[in-house]
Design a protein around this motif. Structure first.
Motif, short mmCIF file in Angstrom:
data_model
loop_
_atom_site.label_atom_id
_atom_site.label_comp_id
_atom_site.label_asym_id
_atom_site.label_seq_id
_atom_site.Cartn_x
_atom_site.Cartn_y
_atom_site.Cartn_z
N UNK A 194 -35.48 37.51 -14.98
CA UNK A 194 -36.46 38.46 -14.47
C UNK A 194 -36.59 39.59 -15.49
N UNK A 195 -37.78 39.74 -16.07
CA UNK A 195 -38.04 40.80 -17.04
C UNK A 195 -38.73 41.96 -16.32
N UNK A 196 -38.16 43.16 -16.45
CA UNK A 196 -38.77 44.35 -15.86
C UNK A 196 -39.25 45.26 -16.98
N UNK A 197 -40.57 45.43 -17.06
CA UNK A 197 -41.18 46.19 -18.15
C UNK A 197 -41.97 47.41 -17.67
N UNK A 198 -42.33 47.43 -16.38
CA UNK A 198 -43.20 48.48 -15.85
C UNK A 198 -42.46 49.80 -15.76
N UNK A 199 -42.80 50.75 -16.61
CA UNK A 199 -42.11 52.04 -16.66
C UNK A 199 -42.33 52.82 -15.36
N UNK A 200 -41.22 53.38 -14.83
CA UNK A 200 -41.29 54.13 -13.58
C UNK A 200 -41.13 53.28 -12.34
N UNK A 201 -40.91 51.98 -12.50
CA UNK A 201 -40.75 51.09 -11.36
C UNK A 201 -39.32 51.16 -10.82
N UNK A 202 -39.12 50.61 -9.63
CA UNK A 202 -37.81 50.56 -8.99
C UNK A 202 -37.54 49.14 -8.49
N UNK A 203 -36.32 48.66 -8.73
CA UNK A 203 -35.92 47.35 -8.23
C UNK A 203 -35.04 47.55 -7.00
N UNK A 204 -35.46 46.94 -5.87
CA UNK A 204 -34.70 47.03 -4.63
C UNK A 204 -34.45 45.62 -4.09
N UNK A 237 -44.70 53.76 -7.42
CA UNK A 237 -45.49 54.69 -6.59
C UNK A 237 -45.53 54.24 -5.14
N UNK A 238 -44.37 53.75 -4.65
CA UNK A 238 -44.17 53.31 -3.27
C UNK A 238 -44.98 52.07 -2.89
N UNK A 239 -45.56 51.40 -3.89
CA UNK A 239 -46.31 50.18 -3.63
C UNK A 239 -45.58 48.98 -4.24
N UNK A 240 -45.54 47.89 -3.50
CA UNK A 240 -44.90 46.67 -3.98
C UNK A 240 -45.80 46.01 -5.03
#
Length: 425
Positions: A95-105, A116-119
């Protein structure tokens, strides 16, 4: 039962049936009836005959009986839900996470990526074997705990690919194996033989890649580089020391990148391999690709219980996973360099996809869109098929690397006498 198939599918089906029939014994091409575009049937009684019963044949027979199916449609059905094995998935889903400012839960059995609180994406947790995080991305405590419990390493890098560290469980640490690995690393003769095998594969694979791409461009001559690399391969046979081996590797690398430069032309500003910082788009792509491959190999080494920081070609150095660097050498050209050449020659990337600063000391950087294009191409390459020389299996590149890790482990444990590197043809 009269399914409709395209002519090409009929031919494919026939070939699959014949190959399977040979393995099952007693079924010949004449027992398979095909009427193109109209009807496909298999003489079920031939499959269920009293021929010698192998494990595969028995399984095949039971599948027909239990499913009560006489057609062969299941050969074309795709099962998208592939669960990891008890020892981890050898195909290593990343799983590559590139989106700056995102959160993984983590919620229930799914990993959720929000911004921004959107999935923005949901992934079944069972489909993830490692996570690579690039830049400013948060990980919740629940997600981190889940990854530790499930042996899913979280690898932290800067947005440009600089390595910071890894969050991982200690469940797979094999002290006895590590002890043997340290002992073998102290054995200069053993380390030299492993190093020679790896460098032989690196030079061969680099040479083969140049030859493949030069066939498509007969107006470009790389004969001098190929001749030099062949001479260096011959010299490997008589190498007696580690320093001599490193010297040959350096000379071969210089000749290889000379040919590499000729294939891509002058328009990209590539002169030679430079790492820190990468001054041009080609060096930037190579560095980024090597980073991706490095941590894929790192995870596979950990999965098989080896110590990633104890190598044989690359000496033990504080903070450097030298065994990963060792195994990377065989795969640099056929995976990363091949992806770079393909993207450049097909013009999938252009100069506008890079941030090129006027300051000579500043690195050339991939823009966000270019990173996504590269990762997609890299994953496509890792999932592409190749014949593994040591086993003869037709596998993808991830499985190929996995088999090489296993082969090296067997040599370290004394179960095999010689390490056979991956040589492409």
């Amino acid at each position: 039962y009269r399914p409709i198939y395209e002519e090409s599918e009929i031919e494919q089906l026939l070939n699959v049936c014949v190959d399977s029939a040979k393995k099952l014994h007693g079924v010949t091409k004449e027992s398979i009836v095909v009427q193109k575009g109209k009807e496909v049937s298999v003489k079920r009684e031939s499959l269920l005959s009293s021929t010698p019963m192998t494990v595969m044949a028995d399984a095949f027979k039971k599948a027909f009986i239990e499913s009560e199916r006489s057609d062969m449609d299941f050969l074309f059905e795709k099962n998208e839900e592939v669960e990891p094995t008890a020892y981890g998935d050898p195909f290593l889903r990343t799983l590559y996470l590139l989106e700056q400012g995102a959160t993984l839960k983590k919620e229930d059995e799914r990993l959720i990526i929000l911004k921004d609180k959107k999935v923005i994406k949901e992934v079944p947790a069972i489909k993830v074997d490692q996570i690579l995080i690039f830049g400013n991305i948060q990980v919740s405590t629940q997600a981190m705990k889940f990854c530790l419990e499930e042996n899913i390493p979280i690898i932290l890098l800067s947005s440009r690919g600089k390595y910071f560290g890894t969050v991982e469980s200690f469940k797979r640490i094999n002290v006895e194996l590590h002890k043997k690995q340290f002992e073998k690393a102290d054995d200069k003769r053993f380390s030299l033989e492993i190093g020679k095998a790896i460098i032989k594969a690196k030079i061969n694979n680099s040479k083969v890649l140049l030859q493949r791409y030069s066939r498509k461009r007969p107006f470009i001559s790389i004969n001098t580089e190929i001749k030099s690399m062949n001479n260096l391969l011959d010299k490997l046979l008589s190498v007696k020391s580690h320093d001599e081996l490193i010297g040959i590797e350096g000379a071969a690398s210089a000749r290889y990148f000379s040919g590499f430069r000729n294939l891509i032309g002058d328009q990209w500003g590539f002169e030679k391999r430079q790492k820190q910082p990468p001054p041009d788009p080609i060096n930037s792509l190579l560095s980024y690709g090597y980073t991706l491959m490095f941590y894929n190999i790192y995870a596979l080494i950990r999965m098989h219980g080896l110590h990633p920081y104890v190598g044989f070609l690359h000496g033990i150095r504080q903070g450097h996973p030298s065994l990963v660097s060792d195994l990377m050498e065989e795969f640099r050209a056929p995976i990363v360099d091949s992806v770079v050449l393909n993207l450049i020659t097909r013009r999938s990337l252009k100069k506008d996809d890079f941030l090129i600063l006027e300051n000579e000391d500043s690195p050339c950087l991939l823009k966000d869109g270019a990173r996504k294009v590269f990762i997609k191409a890299f994953e496509g390459k890792m999932n592409s098929s190749i014949s593994h020389g040591g086993t003869g299996y037709q596998v993808d590149y991830r499985r190929c690397i996995d088999l090489q890790v296993q082969a090296l482990r067997r040599v370290i444990e004394g179960k095999s006498d010689k390490y056979e590197p991956m040589m492409i043809k």
